[in-house]
Structure formats: structure tokens, C-alpha cells
Design a protein around this motif. Structure first.
Motif, PDB file in Angstrom:
ATOM      1  N   GLY A   1     -45.048  24.672 -21.923  1.00 34.10           N
ATOM      2  CA  GLY A   1     -44.189  25.462 -20.686  1.00 34.10           C
ATOM      3  C   GLY A   1     -43.342  24.805 -21.451  1.00 34.10           C
ATOM      4  O   GLY A   1     -42.681  25.960 -19.978  1.00 34.10           O
ATOM      5  N   SER A   2     -42.875  24.482 -22.263  1.00 34.44           N
ATOM      6  CA  SER A   2     -41.593  24.857 -22.267  1.00 34.44           C
ATOM      7  C   SER A   2     -40.700  25.719 -22.139  1.00 34.44           C
ATOM      8  O   SER A   2     -41.625  27.201 -23.180  1.00 34.44           O
ATOM      9  N   GLN A   3     -39.745  27.073 -22.549  1.00 36.39           N
ATOM     10  CA  GLN A   3     -39.253  27.689 -21.564  1.00 36.39           C
ATOM     11  C   GLN A   3     -38.714  28.148 -23.010  1.00 36.39           C
ATOM     12  O   GLN A   3     -38.277  29.041 -23.777  1.00 36.39           O
ATOM     13  N   SER A   4     -38.012  26.880 -23.859  1.00 40.06           N
ATOM     14  CA  SER A   4     -37.122  27.194 -25.247  1.00 40.06           C
ATOM     15  C   SER A   4     -37.772  26.699 -26.185  1.00 40.06           C
ATOM     16  O   SER A   4     -37.053  26.802 -27.346  1.00 40.06           O
ATOM     17  N   GLY A   5     -39.317  26.600 -25.806  1.00 40.14           N
ATOM     18  CA  GLY A   5     -40.174  26.175 -27.592  1.00 40.14           C
ATOM     19  C   GLY A   5     -39.642  26.178 -28.313  1.00 40.14           C
ATOM     20  O   GLY A   5     -39.602  26.402 -30.200  1.00 40.14           O
ATOM     21  N   LEU A   6     -40.434  28.113 -27.910  1.00 44.40           N
ATOM     22  CA  LEU A   6     -40.274  29.151 -29.151  1.00 44.40           C
ATOM     23  C   LEU A   6     -38.823  28.919 -30.441  1.00 44.40           C
ATOM     24  O   LEU A   6     -38.968  29.061 -31.333  1.00 44.40           O
ATOM     25  N   LEU A   7     -38.094  29.335 -28.903  1.00 47.50           N
ATOM     26  CA  LEU A   7     -36.866  29.315 -30.170  1.00 47.50           C
ATOM     27  C   LEU A   7     -35.559  28.006 -30.706  1.00 47.50           C
ATOM     28  O   LEU A   7     -34.946  28.630 -31.997  1.00 47.50           O
ATOM     29  N   ILE A   8     -36.359  26.868 -29.925  1.00 50.38           N
ATOM     30  CA  ILE A   8     -35.850  26.185 -31.146  1.00 50.38           C
ATOM     31  C   ILE A   8     -36.937  25.971 -31.941  1.00 50.38           C
ATOM     32  O   ILE A   8     -36.372  24.916 -33.239  1.00 50.38           O
ATOM     33  N   ALA A   9     -37.945  25.860 -31.989  1.00 54.47           N
ATOM     34  CA  ALA A   9     -38.694  26.701 -32.990  1.00 54.47           C
ATOM     35  C   ALA A   9     -38.086  26.906 -34.269  1.00 54.47           C
ATOM     36  O   ALA A   9     -38.302  26.949 -35.750  1.00 54.47           O
ATOM     37  N   ASN A  10     -37.992  28.230 -33.857  1.00 53.18           N
ATOM     38  CA  ASN A  10     -36.874  28.905 -34.362  1.00 53.18           C
ATOM     39  C   ASN A  10     -36.223  28.566 -35.504  1.00 53.18           C
ATOM     40  O   ASN A  10     -35.690  28.588 -36.563  1.00 53.18           O
ATOM     41  N   PHE A  11     -34.574  27.636 -34.333  1.00 59.35           N
ATOM     42  CA  PHE A  11     -33.851  27.250 -34.611  1.00 59.35           C
ATOM     43  C   PHE A  11     -33.671  26.523 -36.013  1.00 59.35           C
ATOM     44  O   PHE A  11     -32.832  26.324 -36.544  1.00 59.35           O
ATOM     45  N   ILE A  12     -35.775  25.797 -35.417  1.00 61.42           N
ATOM     46  CA  ILE A  12     -35.595  24.541 -36.527  1.00 61.42           C
ATOM     47  C   ILE A  12     -35.269  24.910 -37.966  1.00 61.42           C
ATOM     48  O   ILE A  12     -34.569  24.138 -39.031  1.00 61.42           O
ATOM     49  N   LYS A  13     -36.009  25.470 -38.183  1.00 60.72           N
ATOM     50  CA  LYS A  13     -36.912  25.634 -39.188  1.00 60.72           C
ATOM     51  C   LYS A  13     -35.852  26.828 -39.917  1.00 60.72           C
ATOM     52  O   LYS A  13     -35.444  26.650 -41.538  1.00 60.72           O
TER      53      LYS A  13
END
Ligand code: UDP
Ligand code: MG
Length: 229
Positions: free
Chosen positions: A79-91
Motif C-alpha cells: 500500500g506504499s505510495q512511494s514504493g515504486l519510486l523508491i525501487a527505481n531510485f535505489i536501482k
């Protein structure tokens, strides 16, 4: 090496630095008796920040908060709103917008202090990593937490890369591979080093040669912490 260079400018202070203002008032200071006392732990990817923080926690009265771990937990939270963004930034080895990171850090500190008001000493590992991070911290936390000093694990880039590739064999981290690592090192050199330099000019950096063995590095860390109290 760099530790020595930094020492040469240690006495020099930047007057006028403090351009950022404290805008929002955190509940942290009022909710607890003590103001959070913070040590920022910085250094390149694989410099040993997490490893040394774990050893510090075993031996000193500190709580370890890794910004990277908090972001990874948020990435995985349903349910995190930022999950996808975080995943992309970390990678991509990029630095997540500070609004996300500061919210996670602030909430973690509040929760810990709410449970036990004596736990007001924090090692904040892997933050602030760029100008955006620093501004976000100053905006939200200035006056509500005190940054005692910056513990800087200084390590040659190649040692950092080798350690992360080794760690990548078992860490399962999406960014412990050669491609991500090159980007992380670039981000570190371009964005994080200037932040360390800024703190250095305020006389706030305590530098450790992080290329040595875990125990040797920790002996140096002890020397610093015993002195700082
Ligand atoms: N990260 C970020 N902001 C932070 C801390 C971490 O955006 O304040 C992201 C960034 O993409 C970084 C990654 O999380 O490359 C991993 O950070 P971590 O500190 O876990 O890596 P380490 O430096 O310990 O290898
Ligand atoms: Mg780490």
C-alpha cells in the motif's frame, strides 16, 4: 589520505552557513524530555557504515537508523505510495526526494522516543546524501534535533566497489551489482562528498580510515566515541 586533507581545514569555519530556516515544528522535542542527539554516519557505498553502526550499538547507548533500510522497508510495504519510486531510485543509485526520507526518519525517531524517552541518541546512517537531503533536514529538524558530529568512513572507491560486489553475492540487494554501483559511486562523489565537506568546514567531521579490517576500524571508532561522550 582524504582524512589528512580534511584535518588541514578542520579549524576553518564557514561563517554565514545556516542559510536554511526551520519552518515546521516537529513533535519530537515536545513529546520527549530530551532533544534527539544525532550522529550522521556517512561514507561511500560499502564503506562499512552499517557494519560499524551495529558494533557501536552493541557497545554504546545509540539507536541505529539506516536511511537506506528505512527506504527498503517502505519500498516493500504493502500500500506504499512511494514504493515504486523508491525501487527505481535505489536501482539507479539516485537519491530519493527528501520528503520521503525525512518522513521515515522523523517517524522512526518519534516512535523510539515515545516508547523510551531515554533513547534519544541516534546514529543516522547514510543521510544526508545531497543538498536536497540537507535542506530537508534543516527545514524539518533544525531546532528539534541536535547534530553532534558526522562520523565519516573514508574508503577508496575501488575498495567500496569490491566490498559491494562481494556483498552482492548474498545480499539480494538490487543495487549491489556493477552497473548500479558505478552510479552509486558517481552519486556519492558528486552529491555526498560536498555535504561532508560542508560539515568539515564547520569542524563537525570525525574521519576514520575505513579501508582497514572491521576490528581495526572499530578501534578507531571507539577512540572517537570515547572522546565525544
Ligand atoms: N538512499 C536514498 N536516500 C538516503 C539513503 C539511501 O535515496 O537518505 C537510497 C539511494 O538510492 C542509495 C540506496 O538507498 O544508493 C542505498 O543506500 P544505503 O545507505 O543502504 O547503501 P550503502 O551506502 O549502505 O551501501
Ligand atoms: Mg548501509
Amino acid at each position: 589520505m582524504i582524512c589528512r586533507l580534511l584535518k588541514n581545514v578542520a579549524g576553518y569555519r564557514l561563517s554565514g552557513y545556516r542559510a536554511f530556516t526551520s519552518a515546521s515544528v516537529s513533535a519530537i522535542a515536545s513529546a520527549a524530555m530530551k532533544k534527539p542527539q544525532v550522529v550522521f554516519v556517512l561514507g561511500g557505498p560499502g564503506a562499512g557504515k552499517g557494519t560499524q553502526c551495529a558494533k557501536i550499538v552493541e557497545n554504546y547507548n545509540y539507536t541505529h537508523l539506516s536511511a537506506g533500510d528505512l527506504l527498503r522497508a517502505e519500498r516493500a510495504r504493502e500500500g506504499s505510495q512511494s514504493g515504486l519510486l523508491i525501487a527505481n531510485f535505489i536501482k539507479e543509485g539516485k537519491i530519493v526526494p527528501v520528503e520521503i526520507t525525512i518522513d521515515l526518519l522523523k517517524r522512526a525517531m518519534e516512535e523510539i522516543m515515545k516508547k523510551d524517552e531515554q533513547k534519544y541518541r541516534f546514529l543516522i546512517d547514510g543521510f544526508p546524501r545531497n543538498e536536497d537531503n540537507l535542506q530537508g533536514w534543516n527545514k524539518v529538524m533544525d531546532g528539534n534535533a541536535h547534530v553532534n558530529f558526522v562520523l565519516f568512513f573514508d574508503c577508496a572507491d575501488q575498495v567500496c566497489i569490491d566490498r559491494c560486489l562481494e556483498r552482492g553475492k548474498s545480499s539480494g540487494r538490487s543495487d549491489d551489482n556493477r552497473e548500479s554501483l558505478e552510479k552509486r559511486i558517481q552519486t556519492y562523489l558528486r552529491s555526498t562528498r560536498p555535504i561532508i565537506d560542508l560539515y568539515q568546514k564547520q569542524g563537525k567531521v570525525r574521519c576514520v580510515d575505513a579501508s582497514k579490517s572491521v576490528d581495526e576500524v572499530f578501534a578507531d571508532v571507539r577512540g572517537i566515541l570515547d572522546k565525544e561522550g
